[in-house]
Write an enzyme that holds these catalytic residues in place. Structure first.
Site, PDB file in Angstrom:
ATOM      1  N   LYS A  22     -15.744  44.584 -13.737  1.00  0.00           N
ATOM      2  CA  LYS A  22     -15.507  43.174 -13.373  1.00  0.00           C
ATOM      3  C   LYS A  22     -14.882  42.422 -14.546  1.00  0.00           C
ATOM      4  O   LYS A  22     -13.894  41.703 -14.404  1.00  0.00           O
ATOM      5  CB  LYS A  22     -16.820  42.499 -12.993  1.00  0.00           C
ATOM      6  CG  LYS A  22     -16.739  40.972 -12.908  1.00  0.00           C
ATOM      7  CD  LYS A  22     -18.057  40.361 -12.508  1.00  0.00           C
ATOM      8  CE  LYS A  22     -19.032  40.182 -13.619  1.00  0.00           C
ATOM      9  NZ  LYS A  22     -18.750  39.050 -14.512  1.00  0.00           N
ATOM     10  N   ASN A  23     -15.449  42.603 -15.743  1.00  0.00           N
ATOM     11  CA  ASN A  23     -15.027  41.802 -16.891  1.00  0.00           C
ATOM     12  C   ASN A  23     -13.712  42.248 -17.516  1.00  0.00           C
ATOM     13  O   ASN A  23     -13.249  41.644 -18.474  1.00  0.00           O
ATOM     14  CB  ASN A  23     -16.148  41.757 -17.931  1.00  0.00           C
ATOM     15  CG  ASN A  23     -17.329  40.967 -17.401  1.00  0.00           C
ATOM     16  OD1 ASN A  23     -17.209  40.262 -16.388  1.00  0.00           O
ATOM     17  ND2 ASN A  23     -18.462  41.079 -18.057  1.00  0.00           N
ATOM     18  N   ARG A  92     -16.957  30.854 -13.899  1.00  0.00           N
ATOM     19  CA  ARG A  92     -16.497  30.310 -15.166  1.00  0.00           C
ATOM     20  C   ARG A  92     -15.250  31.005 -15.680  1.00  0.00           C
ATOM     21  O   ARG A  92     -14.412  30.430 -16.370  1.00  0.00           O
ATOM     22  CB  ARG A  92     -17.566  30.500 -16.233  1.00  0.00           C
ATOM     23  CG  ARG A  92     -18.954  30.075 -15.875  1.00  0.00           C
ATOM     24  CD  ARG A  92     -19.834  30.498 -16.986  1.00  0.00           C
ATOM     25  NE  ARG A  92     -19.138  30.248 -18.225  1.00  0.00           N
ATOM     26  CZ  ARG A  92     -18.970  29.035 -18.728  1.00  0.00           C
ATOM     27  NH1 ARG A  92     -19.451  27.999 -18.080  1.00  0.00           N
ATOM     28  NH2 ARG A  92     -18.322  28.818 -19.831  1.00  0.00           N
ATOM     29  N   CYS A 116     -24.085  27.033 -17.325  1.00  0.00           N
ATOM     30  CA  CYS A 116     -24.606  27.941 -16.292  1.00  0.00           C
ATOM     31  C   CYS A 116     -26.014  28.343 -16.669  1.00  0.00           C
ATOM     32  O   CYS A 116     -26.511  27.957 -17.736  1.00  0.00           O
ATOM     33  CB  CYS A 116     -23.679  29.136 -16.099  1.00  0.00           C
ATOM     34  SG  CYS A 116     -24.019  30.515 -17.166  1.00  0.00           S
ATOM     35  N   ARG A 121     -22.384  27.319 -22.642  1.00  0.00           N
ATOM     36  CA  ARG A 121     -21.109  28.066 -22.570  1.00  0.00           C
ATOM     37  C   ARG A 121     -19.873  27.168 -22.660  1.00  0.00           C
ATOM     38  O   ARG A 121     -19.040  27.154 -21.756  1.00  0.00           O
ATOM     39  CB  ARG A 121     -21.069  28.947 -21.337  1.00  0.00           C
ATOM     40  CG  ARG A 121     -22.245  29.920 -21.285  1.00  0.00           C
ATOM     41  CD  ARG A 121     -22.194  30.845 -20.122  1.00  0.00           C
ATOM     42  NE  ARG A 121     -21.157  31.861 -20.240  1.00  0.00           N
ATOM     43  CZ  ARG A 121     -20.941  32.795 -19.313  1.00  0.00           C
ATOM     44  NH1 ARG A 121     -21.664  32.805 -18.204  1.00  0.00           N
ATOM     45  NH2 ARG A 121     -20.003  33.696 -19.467  1.00  0.00           N
ATOM     46  N   ASP A 304     -25.302  41.775 -21.742  1.00  0.00           N
ATOM     47  CA  ASP A 304     -25.313  41.979 -20.292  1.00  0.00           C
ATOM     48  C   ASP A 304     -26.229  43.122 -19.859  1.00  0.00           C
ATOM     49  O   ASP A 304     -26.362  43.382 -18.661  1.00  0.00           O
ATOM     50  CB  ASP A 304     -23.886  42.229 -19.781  1.00  0.00           C
ATOM     51  CG  ASP A 304     -23.004  41.000 -19.952  1.00  0.00           C
ATOM     52  OD1 ASP A 304     -21.774  41.144 -19.841  1.00  0.00           O
ATOM     53  OD2 ASP A 304     -23.543  39.913 -20.225  1.00  0.00           O
ATOM     54  N   VAL A 326     -26.670  36.140 -28.331  1.00  0.00           N
ATOM     55  CA  VAL A 326     -25.360  35.706 -27.818  1.00  0.00           C
ATOM     56  C   VAL A 326     -25.482  34.437 -26.958  1.00  0.00           C
ATOM     57  O   VAL A 326     -24.696  33.500 -27.108  1.00  0.00           O
ATOM     58  CB  VAL A 326     -24.680  36.837 -27.024  1.00  0.00           C
ATOM     59  CG1 VAL A 326     -23.343  36.370 -26.443  1.00  0.00           C
ATOM     60  CG2 VAL A 326     -24.478  38.065 -27.907  1.00  0.00           C
ATOM     61  N   ARG A 396     -22.029  39.194  -7.126  1.00  0.00           N
ATOM     62  CA  ARG A 396     -20.918  38.795  -7.997  1.00  0.00           C
ATOM     63  C   ARG A 396     -20.455  39.950  -8.872  1.00  0.00           C
ATOM     64  O   ARG A 396     -19.300  40.006  -9.279  1.00  0.00           O
ATOM     65  CB  ARG A 396     -21.339  37.643  -8.905  1.00  0.00           C
ATOM     66  CG  ARG A 396     -21.709  36.372  -8.154  1.00  0.00           C
ATOM     67  CD  ARG A 396     -21.873  35.247  -9.129  1.00  0.00           C
ATOM     68  NE  ARG A 396     -20.664  35.121  -9.950  1.00  0.00           N
ATOM     69  CZ  ARG A 396     -20.541  34.212 -10.901  1.00  0.00           C
ATOM     70  NH1 ARG A 396     -21.557  33.389 -11.154  1.00  0.00           N
ATOM     71  NH2 ARG A 396     -19.447  34.125 -11.615  1.00  0.00           N
TER      72      ARG A 396
HETATM   73  C1  EPZ Z   1     -17.976  37.239 -21.360  1.00  0.00           C
HETATM   74  O1  EPZ Z   1     -18.305  35.865 -21.177  1.00  0.00           O
HETATM   75  C2  EPZ Z   1     -18.517  37.978 -20.130  1.00  0.00           C
HETATM   76  N1  EPZ Z   1     -17.896  37.446 -18.941  1.00  0.00           N
HETATM   77  C3  EPZ Z   1     -20.028  37.799 -20.052  1.00  0.00           C
HETATM   78  O2  EPZ Z   1     -20.516  38.582 -18.966  1.00  0.00           O
HETATM   79  C4  EPZ Z   1     -20.657  38.326 -21.321  1.00  0.00           C
HETATM   80  O3  EPZ Z   1     -22.033  38.065 -21.295  1.00  0.00           O
HETATM   81  C5  EPZ Z   1     -20.035  37.628 -22.549  1.00  0.00           C
HETATM   82  O4  EPZ Z   1     -18.609  37.781 -22.540  1.00  0.00           O
HETATM   83  C6  EPZ Z   1     -20.557  38.198 -23.858  1.00  0.00           C
HETATM   84  O5  EPZ Z   1     -20.360  39.563 -23.923  1.00  0.00           O
HETATM   85  C7  EPZ Z   1     -16.652  37.886 -18.602  1.00  0.00           C
HETATM   86  O6  EPZ Z   1     -16.022  38.688 -19.272  1.00  0.00           O
HETATM   87  C8  EPZ Z   1     -16.059  37.327 -17.348  1.00  0.00           C
HETATM   88  P1  EPZ Z   1     -18.132  34.514 -24.927  1.00  0.00           P
HETATM   89  P2  EPZ Z   1     -17.641  34.722 -22.097  1.00  0.00           P
HETATM   90  O7  EPZ Z   1     -17.005  33.562 -24.938  1.00  0.00           O
HETATM   91  O8  EPZ Z   1     -16.227  35.079 -22.375  1.00  0.00           O
HETATM   92  C9  EPZ Z   1     -20.126  30.767 -27.194  1.00  0.00           C
HETATM   93  C10 EPZ Z   1     -21.688  39.061 -16.977  1.00  0.00           C
HETATM   94  O9  EPZ Z   1     -22.906  39.174 -16.798  1.00  0.00           O
HETATM   95  N2  EPZ Z   1     -18.807  30.123 -27.087  1.00  0.00           N
HETATM   96  O10 EPZ Z   1     -17.994  35.763 -25.698  1.00  0.00           O
HETATM   97  O11 EPZ Z   1     -17.935  33.419 -21.461  1.00  0.00           O
HETATM   98  C11 EPZ Z   1     -20.811  30.942 -25.830  1.00  0.00           C
HETATM   99  O12 EPZ Z   1     -21.465  29.780 -25.420  1.00  0.00           O
HETATM  100  C12 EPZ Z   1     -21.143  37.919 -17.853  1.00  0.00           C
HETATM  101  O13 EPZ Z   1     -20.838  39.834 -16.510  1.00  0.00           O
HETATM  102  C13 EPZ Z   1     -18.610  28.875 -27.636  1.00  0.00           C
HETATM  103  O14 EPZ Z   1     -19.518  28.296 -28.236  1.00  0.00           O
HETATM  104  O15 EPZ Z   1     -18.529  34.881 -23.416  1.00  0.00           O
HETATM  105  C14 EPZ Z   1     -21.738  32.112 -26.087  1.00  0.00           C
HETATM  106  O16 EPZ Z   1     -22.921  31.650 -26.639  1.00  0.00           O
HETATM  107  C15 EPZ Z   1     -22.188  36.930 -18.221  1.00  0.00           C
HETATM  108  N3  EPZ Z   1     -17.386  28.299 -27.493  1.00  0.00           N
HETATM  109  C16 EPZ Z   1     -20.956  32.960 -27.093  1.00  0.00           C
HETATM  110  O17 EPZ Z   1     -19.961  32.104 -27.669  1.00  0.00           O
HETATM  111  C17 EPZ Z   1     -16.341  28.906 -26.844  1.00  0.00           C
HETATM  112  O18 EPZ Z   1     -15.244  28.337 -26.736  1.00  0.00           O
HETATM  113  C18 EPZ Z   1     -20.243  34.159 -26.480  1.00  0.00           C
HETATM  114  O19 EPZ Z   1     -19.457  33.721 -25.391  1.00  0.00           O
HETATM  115  C19 EPZ Z   1     -16.555  30.184 -26.299  1.00  0.00           C
HETATM  116  C20 EPZ Z   1     -17.798  30.780 -26.429  1.00  0.00           C
END
Ligand code: EPZ
Length: 419
Positions: A22-23, A92, A116, A121, A304, A326, A396
């Site tokens: 998916k990701n 998202r 969420c 996020r 995850d 994370v 999802r």
């Molecule tokens: C991706 O989310 C995945 N989703 C998530 O999988 C996964 O948990 C996550 O990466 C971490 O591995 C998809 O790929 C669609 P991040 P993403 O930006 O891109 C903070 C699932 O279960 N942050 O790496 O949203 C954020 O709040 C989902 O399949 C900021 O502060 O994750 C978090 O604490 C859930 N500002 C951390 O960084 C930003 O601009 C990591 O988020 C961006 C992120």
């Protein structure tokens, strides 16, 4: 609303095939916005989030053939540059159209995703990077509006190795004027898959999979044929199912290299995990040793799989400490696991899990995608019957989960509810 009913206590055995990731599929489908002509992507999973992505891209004017497996996308005629709140609020990852639209058309208007269940996020790092590439960005009425005649290559440092931020800016930088250097970039396998697809379109990306990615912008990209990698999180979920039920499962079509951190922990917990042709064999013997887990960006232990691993630690011998670094609010499954008899205390970002001899079936509620998977695993190991509600969370990210588990010998079925 559908529910899933599980009769627990059976060791799962046999073979299961992993679907596409998916990701990886979500950003790869968004990347089709960067070119004219027909892009053909195979191994696209059949999931709710894929259907939402299709709707979003079609709302921008992308012509799409196919719903899963092999999907063809043509973004020659983009007629709309706005990703609406109604679509973005359901997923998202819709934010991933921002980079490609600004890069190709010089303008994009994307609803802010909002928070969420697992955390606030924000997308501030995506926006900051686009501004560093010369985009004018305004936040109005809950939307990000970004404009740039042509993005400029720039050195970008991410405070946090954000997966979505790395993907969005990597896509944007492919058509920028000059070289972009992403520092402290995320290293997930899905990012490597996306970079391979973009390079297939004619981009010049090097270093994907490391924390420093270099993108030399080009004038235009062309369409491509490419394949989505297997879903390592789905694979990991089935490997843990073997451990928690004391079973023996061959997880096929997955890439063990993507799962090193998990494999390490499963072996520490006393499981047999060995590569087989085309996949991995995971086997438990009913005795699970407790291990400590700390989630980290890749190649660390994936957040995850934190919830699924907690279910297994809930029936392990001894005490385990599970620390989530994370996301700030990813313990929603704890309360539900405790309804099944688990002994868990939360202290700050850690959960202290004291293994119990057995869990007991109960009515439980899914709160997010991976929490729902952890409740399925707990129910498969538990004595008695579990009724899981709000399974739309599960749909999802898991394709045909009841069919796959029942083929492994699980007592599992879906009942469709009226309301
Ligand atoms: C991706 O989310 C995945 N989703 C998530 O999988 C996964 O948990 C996550 O990466 C971490 O591995 C998809 O790929 C669609 P991040 P993403 O930006 O891109 C903070 C699932 O279960 N942050 O790496 O949203 C954020 O709040 C989902 O399949 C900021 O502060 O994750 C978090 O604490 C859930 N500002 C951390 O960084 C930003 O601009 C990591 O988020 C961006 C992120």
């Amino acid at each position: 609303m559908d529910k899933i009913i599980i009769e627990g206590g059976r060791p799962l055995t046999g073979e299961v095939r992993v679907s596409g990731a998916k990701n990886a599929a979500l950003p790869i489908m968004a990347a089709s916005l960067l070119t004219e002509g027909w892009n053909t992507f195979s191994n696209i999973p059949d999931l709710m989030d894929i259907r939402t992505t299709r709707k979003l891209l079609q709302s921008l004017g992308v012509v799409i053939e196919g719903t899963s497996g092999t999907v063809r996308l043509n973004a020659s005629e983009i007629s709309n540059i706005e990703a609406s709140y109604d679509l973005v609020k359901t997923m998202r990852a819709s934010i991933l159209v921002l980079g490609p639209l600004v890069a190709r058309l010089g303008i994009a208007r994307v609803s802010l995703p909002g928070g969420c269940a697992i955390g606030a996020r924000p997308v501030n790092l995506h926006i900051k990077a686009l501004q560093e590439m010369g985009a004018e960005v305004a936040l109005t009425d809950g939307y990000v509006e970004a404009r740039a005649k042509r993005l400029k290559g720039a050195p970008i440092y991410f405070d946090i190795p954000t997966v979505g931020g790395t993907e969005n800016i990597m896509m944007a930088a492919t058509l920028a004027d000059g070289v972009t250097l992403l520092k402290n970039a995320a290293r997930e396998p899905e990012i490597v898959n996306l970079a391979e697809v973009l390079n297939g379109m004619g981009a010049r990306i090097s270093g994907a999979g490391t924390d420093e990615i270099r993108i030399e912008g080009v004038e235009r990209l062309h369409s491509v044929e490419a394949e989505v990698i297997p879903d390592r999180i789905e694979a990991g979920t089935y490997m843990i199912a073997a451990g928690i039920t004391g079973g023996d499962i061959r997880v096929m079509d997955c890439n063990p290299i993507h799962l090193c951190a998990l494999v390490e922990k499963l072996r520490d917990a006393g499981m047999i995990v060995e590569p087989v042709d085309g996949g991995v064999r995971a086997a438990g013997n009913g005795k699970i040793r407790s291990v400590d887990i700390k989630t980290l960006p890749h190649p660390g232990f994936p957040t995850d799989l934190q919830a699924q691993m907690m279910s297994m630690m809930a029936v392990a011998e001894g005490l385990s400490v599970i620390t989530e670094t994370v996301f700030e609010n990813r313990f929603m499954h704890v309360g539900e696991l405790m309804r099944m008899g688990a002994d868990i205390h939360i202290q700050g970002h850690s959960a202290i899990v004291k293994g119990v001899s057995a869990l007991k079936g109960a009515p439980v509620m899914a709160t997010d995608l991976r929490a729902s998977a952890s409740l399925i695993l707990a129910a498969l190991a538990a004595r008695g019957t579990t009724e899981l509600s709000r399974v739309y969370h599960l749909d999802r990210g898991y394709q045909d989960i009841e069919k796959k588990f029942s083929a492994l010998g699980a007592g599992i079925r879906r009942v469709s509810g009226s309301s």
